[in-house]
Enzyme design. Structure first.
Site, PDB file in Angstrom:
ATOM      1  N   CYS A 124       0.837  -1.203   0.000  1.00 44.01           N
ATOM      2  CA  CYS A 124       0.000   0.000   0.000  1.00 44.01           C
ATOM      3  C   CYS A 124       0.872   1.253   0.000  1.00 44.01           C
ATOM      4  CB  CYS A 124      -0.930  -0.015   1.207  1.00 44.01           C
ATOM      5  SG  CYS A 124      -2.072   1.378   1.260  1.00 44.01           S
ATOM      6  N   CYS A 220      -6.275  -3.625   7.234  1.00 45.87           N
ATOM      7  CA  CYS A 220      -7.522  -2.856   7.183  1.00 45.87           C
ATOM      8  C   CYS A 220      -8.659  -3.564   6.463  1.00 45.87           C
ATOM      9  CB  CYS A 220      -7.253  -1.490   6.543  1.00 45.87           C
ATOM     10  SG  CYS A 220      -6.696  -1.541   4.823  1.00 45.87           S
TER      11      CYS A 220
END
Length: 394
Positions: A124, A220
């Protein structure tokens, strides 16, 4: 309290390293909705910088609103917007769900299916936050992009350097090794020299509504900690079963998919032999999970891929001369001594003493051996080099 920037001496450098007053320095603050990034935005605003807050919507906004401990979705977007309103800065939300799914979630699933163990937070940072968001900041005319990561950036003789955070318990260098020098030139990390306790105090001082908000936890987009469920959803049919095989060749049982296993795993194997057994190798093409005694987990070195070098000189020079380094193979482990080199022409690191339970797909992060805090770079583990020849042959 704000800083008076009306009279700024010529040549004076501001807190972000620019030779101009804060009010002439535009900063994009990456705001996840958590305490750390909110404090960064508030600090910079208080110092008089021209701050713009940006939050990336990374995954299923609707389903994530009630999820606790996430980032970049649902309630966190609302929190980032509310903090921005409270401190008086503009705030924008950019929809990066498709990009995040393609670059992070899909890679996560495919890496597990290959028998490796991914680290999506690194992907990410590497492919979304420090790529797309950084580019957006430049398009907005920003001088830099500031984040709430616990890591330090300094200017060295060969350009910007990456250093471990002052607060060792919060250091995030393991997840940021892939940050390039070009990215470092534009990035700033205002929290790198602060302990977490002081950051919480600053959040209260600035009266931020997120001051007591818990830190984000786990991955997440994995709401209940079940990686296998996420992989199954992204890759239907990925839970194809196979055999659990001992290093000596005995078939000990069956499994319901290699996505349920990782190197070093002991619990949940579903086999009973009287002796402790660990996953020592995953043969994804053959759908075999290979188990053995603890000593079979020992690794003498690692072949690396996507290696990012931040040290002095070139990677080729360092590897050719067997540069001494500290090597960290998990975020929760201390770095251990070893050296850079080559194995069959591929960049590799070799441990002074064998390291236990190293999984393909994880990161090997390199640090200066001479007691400094400098991060020299790192790479993803393409293949561990087992100390036990039985594992090599399995």
């Amino acid at each position: 309290m704000t800083i008076d920037t009306a009279a700024w001496p010529a040549g004076r450098v501001n807190s972000l390293g620019f030779a101009k007053p804060p009010h002439e320095t535009r900063v994009v603050a990456a705001m996840s909705g958590g305490v750390d990034s909110s404090v960064v935005a508030a600090m910079l605003k208080a110092e008089g910088y021209d701050v713009i807050g940006i939050t990336l919507q990374l995954y299923d906004h609707g389903a994530a609103i009630e999820k606790k401990g996430a980032c970049c979705a649902g309630q966190d977007i609302h929190d980032a917007r509310n903090v921005s309103d409270a401190i008086g800065i503009p705030h924008y939300v950019l929809d990066y769900e498709s990009r995040f799914r393609e670059q992070v979630m899909e890679d996560f699933a495919d890496t597990y299916l290959s028998g490796s163990t991914p680290i999506p937070c690194i992907r990410c940072n590497q492919t979304v936050k420090f790529a797309d968001l950084l580019a957006t900041a430049k398009e907005l005319g920003a001088d830099c992009l500031a984040t709430g990561h616990y890591i330090r950036r300094t200017d060295g003789p060969e350009g910007p350097e990456l250093h471990r955070a002052q607060d060792a318990s919060r250091d995030q260098s393991y997840f940021l090794f892939a940050t390039t020098r070009a990215q470092l030139d534009f990035l700033r990390f205002p929290l790198g020299s602060l302990p977490k306790s002081e950051v919480r105090e600053l959040a209260e001082k600035f009266a931020l509504q997120v001051a007591a908000k818990p830190d984000s936890q786990d991955i997440c987009f994995v709401p209940d900690g079940s990686y296998a469920k996420v992989v199954e959803k992204l890759r239907p049919g990925s839970g194809r079963g196979g055999e659990i095989v001992h290093l000596d060749g005995r078939v000990l049982g069956k499994h319901e998919g290699v996505i349920h296993y990782t190197i070093g795993q002991r619990r949940g194997l579903g086999v009973a032999t009287g002796d402790p057994l660990f996953v020592v190798k995953i043969d994804a093409p053959a759908r075999r999970v290979i188990v053995g005694p603890r000593e079979a987990l020992m690794t003498r070195g690692l072949l690396l891929e996507e290696l990012n070098w931040l040290g002095q000189g070139s990677l080729e020079e360092a590897a050719t001369h067997g540069a001494r380094v500290l090597i960290r193979v998990r975020s929760t482990r201390p770095p251990v001594p070893g050296r850079l080199g080559y194995e069959d022409g591929v960049p590799a690191v070799f441990f002074d003493a064998p390291e236990e339970g190293v999984a393909r797909g994880q990161a090997a992060v390199l640090y200066d051996l001479e007691g400094s805090t400098r991060i020299l770079g790192g790479g993803f583990i393409a293949r561990p080099l087992p100390a036990d020849e039985r594992v090599v042959a399995a």
